[in-house]
Design a protein around this motif. Structure first.
Motif, PDB file in Angstrom:
ATOM      1  N   ARG A  26       0.950  -1.123  -0.206  1.00 50.72           N
ATOM      2  CA  ARG A  26       0.020  -0.003   0.175  1.00 50.72           C
ATOM      3  C   ARG A  26       0.703   1.303   0.040  1.00 50.72           C
ATOM      4  O   ARG A  26       1.807   1.410   0.805  1.00 50.72           O
ATOM      5  N   ARG A  28       0.981   5.459   0.020  1.00 51.08           N
ATOM      6  CA  ARG A  28       0.047   6.684   0.388  1.00 51.08           C
ATOM      7  C   ARG A  28       0.285   7.741  -0.554  1.00 51.08           C
ATOM      8  O   ARG A  28       1.012   7.837  -1.587  1.00 51.08           O
ATOM      9  N   PRO A  29      -0.499   8.922  -0.682  1.00 52.32           N
ATOM     10  CA  PRO A  29      -0.318   9.956  -1.545  1.00 52.32           C
ATOM     11  C   PRO A  29       0.799  10.803  -1.353  1.00 52.32           C
ATOM     12  O   PRO A  29       1.428  10.662  -0.363  1.00 52.32           O
ATOM     13  N   PHE A  31       3.270  13.551  -0.315  1.00 48.47           N
ATOM     14  CA  PHE A  31       2.938  14.656   0.658  1.00 48.47           C
ATOM     15  C   PHE A  31       3.734  15.941  -0.176  1.00 48.47           C
ATOM     16  O   PHE A  31       4.769  15.901  -0.439  1.00 48.47           O
ATOM     17  N   THR A 107       8.845   4.773   8.682  1.00 44.13           N
ATOM     18  CA  THR A 107       8.127   5.768   9.535  1.00 44.13           C
ATOM     19  C   THR A 107       7.497   6.756   8.332  1.00 44.13           C
ATOM     20  O   THR A 107       8.177   7.045   7.396  1.00 44.13           O
ATOM     21  N   GLY A 110       2.419   5.007   6.443  1.00 48.84           N
ATOM     22  CA  GLY A 110       0.961   4.848   6.668  1.00 48.84           C
ATOM     23  C   GLY A 110       0.480   3.568   7.388  1.00 48.84           C
ATOM     24  O   GLY A 110      -0.364   3.157   7.394  1.00 48.84           O
ATOM     25  N   THR A 112       0.458   3.162  10.721  1.00 49.19           N
ATOM     26  CA  THR A 112      -0.576   3.323  11.829  1.00 49.19           C
ATOM     27  C   THR A 112      -1.962   3.753  11.152  1.00 49.19           C
ATOM     28  O   THR A 112      -3.162   3.396  11.460  1.00 49.19           O
ATOM     29  N   PHE A 113      -1.974   4.604  10.057  1.00 51.98           N
ATOM     30  CA  PHE A 113      -3.128   4.919   9.437  1.00 51.98           C
ATOM     31  C   PHE A 113      -3.924   3.651   9.066  1.00 51.98           C
ATOM     32  O   PHE A 113      -5.110   3.462   9.076  1.00 51.98           O
TER      33      PHE A 113
HETATM   34  P1  ADP Z   1       3.543   5.257  10.120  1.00 52.11           P
HETATM   35  O1  ADP Z   1       2.695   4.730  11.128  1.00 52.11           O
HETATM   36  O2  ADP Z   1       3.897   4.422   9.071  1.00 52.11           O
HETATM   37  O3  ADP Z   1       4.577   5.632  10.805  1.00 52.11           O
HETATM   38  P2  ADP Z   1       1.409   6.950   9.609  1.00 52.11           P
HETATM   39  O4  ADP Z   1       0.286   6.064   9.690  1.00 52.11           O
HETATM   40  O5  ADP Z   1       1.329   7.866  10.968  1.00 52.11           O
HETATM   41  O6  ADP Z   1       2.677   6.367   9.098  1.00 52.11           O
HETATM   42  O7  ADP Z   1       1.365   8.022   8.397  1.00 52.11           O
HETATM   43  C1  ADP Z   1       1.788   9.187   8.209  1.00 52.11           C
HETATM   44  C2  ADP Z   1       1.063  10.258   7.783  1.00 52.11           C
HETATM   45  O8  ADP Z   1       0.322  10.032   6.704  1.00 52.11           O
HETATM   46  C3  ADP Z   1      -0.297  10.567   8.641  1.00 52.11           C
HETATM   47  O9  ADP Z   1      -0.603  11.986   8.822  1.00 52.11           O
HETATM   48  C4  ADP Z   1      -1.478   9.724   8.154  1.00 52.11           C
HETATM   49  O10 ADP Z   1      -2.622  10.259   8.191  1.00 52.11           O
HETATM   50  C5  ADP Z   1      -1.176  10.010   6.426  1.00 52.11           C
HETATM   51  N1  ADP Z   1      -1.282   8.955   5.634  1.00 52.11           N
HETATM   52  C6  ADP Z   1      -0.826   7.575   5.673  1.00 52.11           C
HETATM   53  N2  ADP Z   1      -1.578   6.762   4.755  1.00 52.11           N
HETATM   54  C7  ADP Z   1      -2.338   7.767   4.188  1.00 52.11           C
HETATM   55  C8  ADP Z   1      -3.334   7.273   3.148  1.00 52.11           C
HETATM   56  N3  ADP Z   1      -3.347   6.036   2.561  1.00 52.11           N
HETATM   57  N4  ADP Z   1      -4.148   8.320   2.539  1.00 52.11           N
HETATM   58  C9  ADP Z   1      -4.035   9.505   3.302  1.00 52.11           C
HETATM   59  N5  ADP Z   1      -3.163   9.690   4.183  1.00 52.11           N
HETATM   60  C10 ADP Z   1      -2.454   8.750   4.558  1.00 52.11           C
END
Ligand code: ADP
Ligand code: MG
Length: 378
Positions: A26, A28-29, A31, A107, A110, A112-113
């Motif tokens: 997976r 994510r977009p 940033f 890190t 995504g 935890t997301f």
């Molecule tokens: P990790 O746990 O891997 O360190 P996080 O889950 O905290 O990462 O994600 C980092 C940031 O990216 C957070 O602000 C989260 O909301 C955002 N994010 C992660 N995955 C996505 C996604 N698929 N779509 C939109 N935002 C995402």
């Protein structure tokens, strides 16, 4: 036959059921700040199971990797849960077999997301718990079985196990019972009867972790968090079969190479502890790939010891490998893709743990003498 096993494959030599680890990708977009140009991406999905990454040796070329499925930047939480985890949950609720899910990745990618999500976009944990209660309610209403759930929520930080449901409790060791189950004596295990019950205990514990994130050097990216849900089913009629299984939902620490970040002091100590656990996780995966069951170094870290039955063991397992698409993350992405590729070939052998409860009037009160028939399989 007392025990029914439902898995994907059967080992022709042992006749045991086999289940491959399903590995999903997976990303994510990208940033970027509103006033900045977005960074280029180093990955893209070529089709729904193939990901292409810029070749590190020749940036004009790409390298392809194939997985169970690739979820791109527009994939919804519902879609990822529905594809990757929900199909496995019937092994937990219906077959009463162990199920494990991991989020792996650097890190900020995504994890935890995916595992926790937010109130607006709930992730695996809230979706799973809702699903479990709804499904077992349905199963139990049409059969002579009672089902009970309990939960534990733990963190492994610097090779110590912490109880997230009771932060007064300190220092836990891991033990193995004579059936091969890994136990954490003294850890809080709370019985939960419905989703509201679950939220009552889980939400404060997860909020506390979110707050600690800023005050404790982003501890959350340096620790592993595991929600363990135990299911016990009990027949109301003779032979009063009782089955037990465990569901583990794991948010791993960041997989980036901390040695390269110039960390000092506490950071360095944290990094090396994390490196131990993740490093051993990598070694476990490599040993399992060599089919070297007797030399798998599960005991070399708390994480792998605790998850022994999820990797090369008795669980149905899926792994979501999260990636940050930005070009600046290309080295971490490459490392995560290598790990993901190796994990795909791991095979587990799930079975159902069944105990026969002797008939006593107290059966209904859950007080049973048991005979363990754990390793029997069809
Ligand atoms: P990790 O746990 O891997 O360190 P996080 O889950 O905290 O990462 O994600 C980092 C940031 O990216 C957070 O602000 C989260 O909301 C955002 N994010 C992660 N995955 C996505 C996604 N698929 N779509 C939109 N935002 C995402
Ligand atoms: Mg996280």
């Amino acid at each position: 036959m007392l025990i029914s096993l439902h898995s994907d494959l059967v080992d022709p030599n042992s006749g045991k059921n086999m289940s491959k680890i399903n590995v999903y990708l997976r990303f994510r977009p990208v940033f970027h700040k509103p006033d900045e140009e977005p960074e280029d991406s180093c990955i893209r999905s070529a089709d729904n199971s193939t990901i292409e990454m810029i070749n590190l040796r020749n940036t004009q070329e790409t390298v392809s990797y194939k997985f169970q499925q690739v979820f791109g930047e527009n994939s919804s939480q519902e879609e990822v849960f529905g594809t990757a985890l929900q199909p496995l949950l019937s092994h937990f609720t219906d077959d009463v077999q162990n199920v494990s899910v991991f989020a792996y990745g650097p890190t900020g990618s995504g994890k935890t997301f995916t595992i926790l999500g937010s109130d607006e976009t709930p992730g695996f944990i809230p979706r799973t718990l809702r699903h479990l209660f709804a499904r077992t309610r349905k199963n139990c209403s049409s059969s002579n079985i009672t089902a009970t759930f309990s939960m534990s929520y733990i963190e492994i930080y610097q090779e110590n196990v912490h109880d997230l449901l009771d932060d007064r409790k300190k220092l836990f060791s891991l033990r193995q019972d004579n059936c091969g189950n890994i136990l954490i004596p003294g850890i809080t295990e709370i019985k939960v009867e419905n989703f509201n019950d679950f939220e009552k205990y889980f939400v404060p514990a997860s909020h506390q972790r979110r707050m600690a994130k800023t005050s404790l050097n982003e501890r959350s990216s340096r620790s592993h968090t595991i929600l363990i849900v135990k299911l016990t089913t009990q027949e109301r009629k003779a032979p009063f079969l009782r089955k037990t299984a465990k569901l583990s939902i794991v948010d791993l620490a960041g997989s980036e190479d901390n040695r390269q970040t110039g960390n000092r002091g506490l950071r360095l100590k944290e990094s090396s502890a994390i490196n131990t656990s993740l490093h051993v996780l990598g070694k476990v995966v490599v040993a399992l790939n060599k089919n070297n069951q007797h030399r798998v170094p599960y005991r070399d870290s708390k994480l792998t010891r605790l998850l022994q039955d999820s990797l090369g063991g008795s669980s149905h397992t899926c792994m979501v490998v999260n990636l940050s698409p930005e070009m600046s993350s290309i080295f971490d992405t490459q490392r995560a893709l290598n790990f993901a590729t190796k994990s795909m070939t791991i095979i587990n052998r799930p079975f159902t743990r069944v105990e026969v409860a002797e008939f006593t009037p107290s059966n209904e009160k859950d007080e049973t003498e048991t005979v363990n028939r754990k390793h029997k399989s069809t």
